[in-house]
Design a protein around this motif. Structure first.
Motif, PDB file in Angstrom:
ATOM      1  N   ARG A  63       1.260  -0.298  -3.065  1.00 33.93           N
ATOM      2  CA  ARG A  63       0.258   0.244  -2.148  1.00 33.93           C
ATOM      3  C   ARG A  63      -0.875   0.948  -2.877  1.00 33.93           C
ATOM      4  O   ARG A  63      -2.031   0.876  -2.474  1.00 33.93           O
ATOM      5  CB  ARG A  63       0.905   1.231  -1.164  1.00 33.93           C
ATOM      6  CG  ARG A  63       1.851   0.597  -0.182  1.00 33.93           C
ATOM      7  CD  ARG A  63       2.563   1.629   0.680  1.00 33.93           C
ATOM      8  NE  ARG A  63       1.675   2.198   1.678  1.00 33.93           N
ATOM      9  CZ  ARG A  63       1.302   3.458   1.718  1.00 33.93           C
ATOM     10  NH1 ARG A  63       1.725   4.314   0.797  1.00 33.93           N
ATOM     11  NH2 ARG A  63       0.513   3.891   2.672  1.00 33.93           N
ATOM     12  N   ARG A  64      -0.576   1.644  -3.963  1.00 37.09           N
ATOM     13  CA  ARG A  64      -1.591   2.429  -4.671  1.00 37.09           C
ATOM     14  C   ARG A  64      -2.050   1.762  -5.962  1.00 37.09           C
ATOM     15  O   ARG A  64      -2.794   2.353  -6.734  1.00 37.09           O
ATOM     16  CB  ARG A  64      -1.041   3.830  -4.982  1.00 37.09           C
ATOM     17  CG  ARG A  64      -0.710   4.630  -3.719  1.00 37.09           C
ATOM     18  CD  ARG A  64      -0.163   6.011  -4.029  1.00 37.09           C
ATOM     19  NE  ARG A  64       0.189   6.723  -2.811  1.00 37.09           N
ATOM     20  CZ  ARG A  64      -0.657   7.458  -2.099  1.00 37.09           C
ATOM     21  NH1 ARG A  64      -1.914   7.601  -2.480  1.00 37.09           N
ATOM     22  NH2 ARG A  64      -0.247   8.069  -0.993  1.00 37.09           N
ATOM     23  N   TRP A  65      -1.584   0.547  -6.222  1.00 35.94           N
ATOM     24  CA  TRP A  65      -2.020  -0.162  -7.427  1.00 35.94           C
ATOM     25  C   TRP A  65      -3.401  -0.767  -7.205  1.00 35.94           C
ATOM     26  O   TRP A  65      -3.745  -1.173  -6.094  1.00 35.94           O
ATOM     27  CB  TRP A  65      -1.062  -1.295  -7.765  1.00 35.94           C
ATOM     28  CG  TRP A  65       0.324  -0.862  -8.125  1.00 35.94           C
ATOM     29  CD1 TRP A  65       0.811   0.410  -8.211  1.00 35.94           C
ATOM     30  CD2 TRP A  65       1.428  -1.724  -8.424  1.00 35.94           C
ATOM     31  NE1 TRP A  65       2.142   0.401  -8.545  1.00 35.94           N
ATOM     32  CE2 TRP A  65       2.546  -0.897  -8.693  1.00 35.94           C
ATOM     33  CE3 TRP A  65       1.591  -3.100  -8.508  1.00 35.94           C
ATOM     34  CZ2 TRP A  65       3.788  -1.414  -9.028  1.00 35.94           C
ATOM     35  CZ3 TRP A  65       2.821  -3.623  -8.845  1.00 35.94           C
ATOM     36  CH2 TRP A  65       3.911  -2.784  -9.107  1.00 35.94           C
ATOM     37  N   PRO A  66      -4.203  -0.872  -8.253  1.00 35.73           N
ATOM     38  CA  PRO A  66      -5.448  -1.645  -8.143  1.00 35.73           C
ATOM     39  C   PRO A  66      -5.112  -3.091  -7.783  1.00 35.73           C
ATOM     40  O   PRO A  66      -4.205  -3.682  -8.368  1.00 35.73           O
ATOM     41  CB  PRO A  66      -6.048  -1.558  -9.548  1.00 35.73           C
ATOM     42  CG  PRO A  66      -5.441  -0.335 -10.149  1.00 35.73           C
ATOM     43  CD  PRO A  66      -4.055  -0.244  -9.575  1.00 35.73           C
ATOM     44  N   ARG A  67      -5.806  -3.656  -6.842  1.00 34.78           N
ATOM     45  CA  ARG A  67      -5.421  -4.973  -6.347  1.00 34.78           C
ATOM     46  C   ARG A  67      -5.507  -6.051  -7.420  1.00 34.78           C
ATOM     47  O   ARG A  67      -4.620  -6.897  -7.530  1.00 34.78           O
ATOM     48  CB  ARG A  67      -6.306  -5.352  -5.148  1.00 34.78           C
ATOM     49  CG  ARG A  67      -5.890  -4.623  -3.894  1.00 34.78           C
ATOM     50  CD  ARG A  67      -6.730  -5.018  -2.707  1.00 34.78           C
ATOM     51  NE  ARG A  67      -6.319  -4.262  -1.530  1.00 34.78           N
ATOM     52  CZ  ARG A  67      -7.037  -4.173  -0.422  1.00 34.78           C
ATOM     53  NH1 ARG A  67      -8.195  -4.794  -0.340  1.00 34.78           N
ATOM     54  NH2 ARG A  67      -6.596  -3.460   0.597  1.00 34.78           N
ATOM     55  N   GLY A  69      -5.235  -5.741 -10.671  1.00 34.41           N
ATOM     56  CA  GLY A  69      -4.144  -5.562 -11.623  1.00 34.41           C
ATOM     57  C   GLY A  69      -2.811  -6.008 -11.054  1.00 34.41           C
ATOM     58  O   GLY A  69      -1.990  -6.631 -11.747  1.00 34.41           O
ATOM     59  N   ALA A  70      -2.562  -5.701  -9.777  1.00 35.58           N
ATOM     60  CA  ALA A  70      -1.304  -6.117  -9.146  1.00 35.58           C
ATOM     61  C   ALA A  70      -1.217  -7.635  -9.073  1.00 35.58           C
ATOM     62  O   ALA A  70      -0.180  -8.233  -9.395  1.00 35.58           O
ATOM     63  CB  ALA A  70      -1.211  -5.515  -7.747  1.00 35.58           C
ATOM     64  N   ALA A 175      -8.736 -12.695 -12.673  1.00 31.06           N
ATOM     65  CA  ALA A 175      -9.228 -11.650 -13.573  1.00 31.06           C
ATOM     66  C   ALA A 175     -10.741 -11.522 -13.517  1.00 31.06           C
ATOM     67  O   ALA A 175     -11.286 -10.420 -13.605  1.00 31.06           O
ATOM     68  CB  ALA A 175      -8.787 -11.941 -15.002  1.00 31.06           C
ATOM     69  N   ARG A 176     -11.442 -12.630 -13.329  1.00 28.11           N
ATOM     70  CA  ARG A 176     -12.909 -12.611 -13.387  1.00 28.11           C
ATOM     71  C   ARG A 176     -13.571 -12.347 -12.040  1.00 28.11           C
ATOM     72  O   ARG A 176     -14.663 -11.801 -11.996  1.00 28.11           O
ATOM     73  CB  ARG A 176     -13.431 -13.952 -13.931  1.00 28.11           C
ATOM     74  CG  ARG A 176     -13.159 -14.166 -15.405  1.00 28.11           C
ATOM     75  CD  ARG A 176     -13.643 -15.537 -15.838  1.00 28.11           C
ATOM     76  NE  ARG A 176     -15.068 -15.716 -15.616  1.00 28.11           N
ATOM     77  CZ  ARG A 176     -16.021 -15.348 -16.470  1.00 28.11           C
ATOM     78  NH1 ARG A 176     -15.678 -14.769 -17.612  1.00 28.11           N
ATOM     79  NH2 ARG A 176     -17.289 -15.551 -16.194  1.00 28.11           N
ATOM     80  N   SER A 177     -12.905 -12.726 -10.953  1.00 27.63           N
ATOM     81  CA  SER A 177     -13.645 -12.781  -9.691  1.00 27.63           C
ATOM     82  C   SER A 177     -13.110 -11.927  -8.553  1.00 27.63           C
ATOM     83  O   SER A 177     -13.844 -11.670  -7.604  1.00 27.63           O
ATOM     84  CB  SER A 177     -13.702 -14.243  -9.207  1.00 27.63           C
ATOM     85  OG  SER A 177     -14.300 -15.063 -10.184  1.00 27.63           O
ATOM     86  N   VAL A 178     -11.859 -11.507  -8.587  1.00 28.04           N
ATOM     87  CA  VAL A 178     -11.307 -10.752  -7.462  1.00 28.04           C
ATOM     88  C   VAL A 178     -11.685  -9.283  -7.585  1.00 28.04           C
ATOM     89  O   VAL A 178     -11.472  -8.686  -8.645  1.00 28.04           O
ATOM     90  CB  VAL A 178      -9.775 -10.909  -7.406  1.00 28.04           C
ATOM     91  CG1 VAL A 178      -9.186  -9.996  -6.334  1.00 28.04           C
ATOM     92  CG2 VAL A 178      -9.414 -12.356  -7.111  1.00 28.04           C
ATOM     93  N   PRO A 179     -12.264  -8.681  -6.551  1.00 27.78           N
ATOM     94  CA  PRO A 179     -12.607  -7.252  -6.627  1.00 27.78           C
ATOM     95  C   PRO A 179     -11.369  -6.384  -6.613  1.00 27.78           C
ATOM     96  O   PRO A 179     -10.280  -6.824  -6.267  1.00 27.78           O
ATOM     97  CB  PRO A 179     -13.454  -7.026  -5.366  1.00 27.78           C
ATOM     98  CG  PRO A 179     -12.994  -8.083  -4.424  1.00 27.78           C
ATOM     99  CD  PRO A 179     -12.643  -9.276  -5.266  1.00 27.78           C
ATOM    100  N   GLY A 180     -11.568  -5.133  -6.990  1.00 34.14           N
ATOM    101  CA  GLY A 180     -10.456  -4.191  -6.936  1.00 34.14           C
ATOM    102  C   GLY A 180      -9.953  -3.797  -8.291  1.00 34.14           C
ATOM    103  O   GLY A 180      -8.751  -3.625  -8.493  1.00 34.14           O
ATOM    104  N   GLY A 181     -10.841  -3.662  -9.257  1.00 30.31           N
ATOM    105  CA  GLY A 181     -10.422  -3.236 -10.578  1.00 30.31           C
ATOM    106  C   GLY A 181      -9.972  -1.793 -10.610  1.00 30.31           C
ATOM    107  O   GLY A 181      -9.257  -1.381 -11.498  1.00 30.31           O
ATOM    108  N   ALA A 182     -10.364  -1.024  -9.625  1.00 31.50           N
ATOM    109  CA  ALA A 182      -9.932   0.377  -9.534  1.00 31.50           C
ATOM    110  C   ALA A 182      -9.299   0.595  -8.171  1.00 31.50           C
ATOM    111  O   ALA A 182      -9.473  -0.186  -7.242  1.00 31.50           O
ATOM    112  CB  ALA A 182     -11.131   1.308  -9.722  1.00 31.50           C
TER     113      ALA A 182
END
Length: 398
Positions: A63-67, A69-70, A175-182
């Protein structure tokens, strides 16, 4: 649809290929690892069972992980277990890799469903869901038949290597295109989300999805022996028949994407009635190649059209649980994917033949209608009781 959503569909394609490809590999795995066909079919149930347990569990943990990264972590685990599966000579190890791979797949799909609906307007959940599930149907059209061809030419292990290789570009794309790095804000309280998931409307929708998906997988898992032993077509036909089912699934999801947001009730009632009748017709006509092949396409379209519409309705009903909705929808639908192959294997193991799973599929769809009718009746009775209570209160007012 956002480009990142299409890339999520690429990853779902790789994972869907893994989940479904055993339909064309079950006989070869059974022979190579010296187990029965129903036992080899249990690999599909094991994968689905792993998703049932893993989807809500991993969704809660993530739930609290960056999307981004998950999603990447789940894909790496998924890739690794397919390498192990391709190398092992033990049925027990292969079974374990299916469970672990299912956990990774469940986590990915749970996060991806939530991410997908967040990328589109609030009234476009059906379109977002159908776009993401387009990866699953493309797996049926291309990935599963390709896996069957690889299994026919180089053995079932080649299909596992292929899934691992297809996962590599999916990793790069995410890795390149999905938002949610933070981290994306503070998620709602876990207790509040769990409370929202107890909604009767949501629970009924999830149960209906489990029953419909159970019907789909009950037959799909044993489609290869049905084609060769009942329809009388050679094993070289299996990839084409699987592709035909997948083409129908793609058409069904595409059609559902157009109507799931605006006209879900006609899709569910009309499609559900046709789906149940279609399983009966296929059971009766399985020995005749031309009608059997036509019905394989139709059942693929109806199964995935109705199924994807139910997923969309579940996400609408679970708006109070934005981080857990995808996980619980994934889990519920994979209850069906676990129970369906088990039920199909049980009736085959009882000596009832390869048509028997088709009758089980028809029974599961009929049960779904019974549940829906019971739920609708309960709603009407509750509304009538509320109306009478209000009327009685009004008459007592001076």
């Amino acid at each position: 649809m956002p480009f990142a959503l299409l890339l999520l569909g690429l990853a779902v394609f790789a994972q869907g290929t893994s989940e479904f490809m055993l339909s064309g590999l079950v006989p070869d795995i059974a022979r190579d690892l010296e187990v029965s066909v129903p036992a080899a079919g249990a690999l599909t149930s094991a994968f689905a069972a792993g998703m049932v347990v893993g989807a809500p569990l991993v969704a809660g943990l993530a739930r609290r992980w960056p999307r981004r990264g998950a999603l990447l972590a789940f894909l790496v685990v998924f890739l690794a277990v397919h390498v192990v599966g391709a190398l092992t000579g033990s049925f027990a190890v292969l079974l374990a890799t299916r469970v672990v791979g299912a956990f990774a797949n469940a986590g990915f799909l749970a996060v991806a469903l939530v991410a997908a609906v967040d990328m589109v307007p609030a009234d476009a959940k059906g379109r977002a869901t159908s776009t993401l599930l387009g990866g699953v149907t493309l797996a049926c059209v291309a990935g599963v038949p390709a896996g069957a061809v690889l299994g026919e030419v180089w053995g079932w292990r080649a299909a596992f290597w292929a899934v691992a290789l297809v996962s590599l570009p999916a990793l790069a794309a995410v890795a390149r295109s999905v938002p949610g790095g933070a981290a994306e804000g503070v998620p709602p309280a876990l207790r509040g989300e769990l409370r929202s998931l107890r909604s009767p409307r949501l629970l009924v929708t999830l149960l209906l999805g489990a029953l419909v998906n159970g019907a789909t997988f009950c037959t799909f898992t044993f489609l290869a022996p049905l084609v060769t032993e009942v329809t009388g077509l050679g094993s070289s036909w299996v990839p084409g028949v699987l592709a035909l089912f997948g083409a129908g699934a793609f058409a069904g999801v595409a059609a559902a994407g157009r109507f799931a947001d605006r006209r879900p009730v006609p899709v569910l009632i009309g499609g559900g009635l046709a789906l149940g009748a279609g399983w009966c017709a296929l059971a009766l006509g399985a020995a005749h190649p031309v009608p059997a092949l036509a019905l394989v396409f139709a059942q693929g379209a109806l199964s995935f059209g109705v199924g994807s519409t139910l997923i969309a309705r579940a996400l609408y009903a679970a708006q109070g649980a934005p981080t857990l909705a995808g996980g619980f929808a994934t889990a519920a639908f994979n209850v069906g994917a676990a129970v369906g192959p088990w039920a199909g294997g049980a009736v085959i193991g009882a000596g009832l033949g390869y048509r028997a799973p088709l009758w089980v599929s028809a029974a599961l769809v009929s049960l779904a209608f019974a549940v829906a009718a019971g739920a609708a009746g309960a709603v009407r009775r509750r509304e009538a009781a509320v109306g009478q209570s209000r009327y009685g209160t009004e008459t007592r007012v001076p």
